[in-house]
Scaffold this active site. Structure first.
Site, PDB file in Angstrom:
ATOM      1  N   ALA A 151       0.817  -1.223   0.000  1.00 17.89           N
ATOM      2  CA  ALA A 151       0.000   0.000   0.000  1.00 17.89           C
ATOM      3  C   ALA A 151       0.845   1.265   0.000  1.00 17.89           C
ATOM      4  O   ALA A 151       0.369   2.331  -0.359  1.00 17.89           O
ATOM      5  CB  ALA A 151      -0.926  -0.008   1.213  1.00 17.89           C
ATOM      6  N   ARG A 177      10.191   7.715  -2.076  1.00 22.11           N
ATOM      7  CA  ARG A 177      11.606   7.875  -2.436  1.00 22.11           C
ATOM      8  C   ARG A 177      11.911   7.458  -3.877  1.00 22.11           C
ATOM      9  O   ARG A 177      12.960   7.764  -4.413  1.00 22.11           O
ATOM     10  CB  ARG A 177      12.485   7.073  -1.449  1.00 22.11           C
ATOM     11  N   GLY A 213      15.879  -2.134   9.521  1.00 22.20           N
ATOM     12  CA  GLY A 213      15.632  -2.396  10.935  1.00 22.20           C
ATOM     13  C   GLY A 213      16.694  -3.360  11.448  1.00 22.20           C
ATOM     14  O   GLY A 213      17.098  -4.284  10.736  1.00 22.20           O
TER      15      GLY A 213
END
Ligand code: UD1
Ligand code: CA
Length: 424
Positions: A11, A16, A139
């Site tokens: 979604a 970027r 992450g």
């Protein structure tokens, strides 16, 4: 695989990328980014798939018609995206694989390994990880003294101790369904980005004493998350390398991998040689013992039979080439069907487009097309026929079996007994 369903997160806006096209549809090595992932998921054998769409939903839906779509009303982060799929899983029992549409390089075998590790360990959640020399942007995986995963910290939130952790979250997870949906609503909004991070569920599950597992892929090329045009080139390079390596494993010689571009869904037979600066588009089939290039452009819908030689500056599109044909220099054949052992002279062109329709050229076995010929489609050149150099064979003026034609427009060349040949 049984009792496994999947959520694909697609979604996001992909800001970027700076593109008018929704990120999932941006092509990587001539295939939409999302299609790599849907192919891998199908390959794993998962059929219950929820595609979470938001930005550009209508456009993506058109291209991925076979998938069940779940809408994320507001783009409030990956955690919120998964939460949007909660209803879709009502009544379902089993595990749920969650993947992000912008990681197209994950292999189906790695997804299988992740699911197996999840099941063997009896985990509530299992995270796919990789070790990167440069983990910036991803992450980071935080483990306790026992080496167990306890939390994922996003790049933007990582302190200087966490920042140096090389183990990253690839963005693919396997969850036990209940553990996922009974905790997904507990994620709190991240103040920095105003988003609900899916990754925060690991900390939530850990604090409720759930078992968290991990599977680490050895191949760090799988984890490239495409967030920019630079990432796009990098992913494209990896996909290209995989395609060429697979072909070479199957007995195809690629003389120069740097200058050769071959799309996915291309079949090439054993002992065929692909020379430098050759481009082969998707849905092309080339049989054994052929030679293609240098500087050949073989476009979609082309089928080349055994022992064919294709040389410099030859472009073929939607064309069938029979065994033993030679098309060696500066030629364009479009919508053509060639029989066996035909010689196509240098500079031969099929005029297949009349401004409205694409028309077919048929060239039958053993015909000889002289250099610089133009064949205006629709037209048929018969068996053993000869088209003299520099001829223009006009529309529907078929050349009979064994006939020789020459000139502009091409006319039959009759051989007189004891006299010179003449045009009739
Ligand atoms: C995410 C992970 C990060 C991981 C990286 C791997 C989170 C919070 N972080 O970061 O730990 O290392 O992927 O590539 O998930 N999406 C939606 N709806 C939204 C927002 C995003 O569906 O409202 C989808 C995006 O289309 C994308 C995925 O979720 O497919 C991940 O979102 P993205 O913004 O790309 O997260 P990253 O910052 O790359
Ligand atoms: Ca991303």
């Amino acid at each position: 695989m049984k009792n496994i369903a999947c959520i694909i997160l697609a979604a996001g806006r992909g800001t970027r990328m700076n593109s008018k096209t929704p990120k999932a549809l941006i092509e990587v090595h001539s295939k939409p980014m999302l299609e790599y992932l849907t192919d891998s998921i199908k390959d794993v054998g998962i059929s219950k798939i929820a595609l979470v769409l938001g930005y550009g939903a209508a456009e993506i839906k058109k291209r991925f018609k076979d998938f069940d779509v779940v809408h994320q009303d507001k783009l409030l982060g990956s955690g919120d995206a998964v939460n949007s799929a909660k209803k879709y899983f009502h009544g379902y029992k089993g595990d749920v694989l969650v993947v992000c549409s912008d990681t197209p390089l994950i292999k189906s075998q790695t997804l299988r390994d992740l699911i197996n590790a999840h099941r063997e360990g009896g985990y509530s959640a299992t995270v796919l990880t990789a070790a990167l020399t440069d983990p910036a942007g991803y992450g980071r995986i935080l483990r306790n003294e026992e080496g167990k995963v306890v939390r994922i910290v996003e790049d933007k939130d990582a302190d200087r101790y966490e920042e140096v952790i090389k183990e990253i979250n690839v963005g693919a997870y396997c969850f036990e369904k209940e553990a996922l949906f009974s905790n997904i609503g507990k994620i709190k909004v991240n103040k920095k980005k105003n988003e609900y991070y899916l990754t925060d569920i690991i900390d939530i599950l850990k604090k409720s004493n759930a078992k968290i597992g991990s599977f680490t892929t050895e191949d760090s090329s799988e984890c490239s998350g495409i967030n920019s045009r630079i990432g796009l080139v990098e992913a494209s390079r990896i996909i290209k390398k995989r395609i060429l390596e697979d072909l070479m494993k199957n007995g195809v010689t690629i003389v120069d991998t740097a200058s050769t571009f071959i799309d996915s869904n291309v079949k090439i037979g054993m002992d065929t040689v692909i020379h430098p600066h050759t481009i082969i588009e998707e849905n092309v089939e080339i049989a054994e013992d052929c030679s293609v290039g240098p500087y050949a452009h073989i476009r979609s819908g082309t089928k080349i039979a055994k022992g064919v030689e294709i040389g410099n500056f030859v472009e073929l599109v939607r064309t069938e080439v029979g065994a033993g044909c030679k098309i060696k220099h500066k030629t364009y054949l479009g919508d053509a069907v060639l029989g066996k052992n035909i010689n196509i002279g240098a500079g031969t062109i099929t005029a297949n487009y009349d401004g409205k329709n694409k028309n077919q050229t048929i060239i039958k076995d053993n015909a000889f097309i002289g250099v610089g010929s133009i064949l205006i489609a629709p037209v048929t050149i018969g068996k053993n026929a000869v088209v003299g150099a520099g001829s223009v064979v006009t529309k529907k003026h078929d050349v009979r079996d064994g006939e020789t034609v020459i000139g502009i427009p091409a006319r039959s060349l009759k051989k007189k007994k004891n006299g010179p040949s003449r045009l009739i």
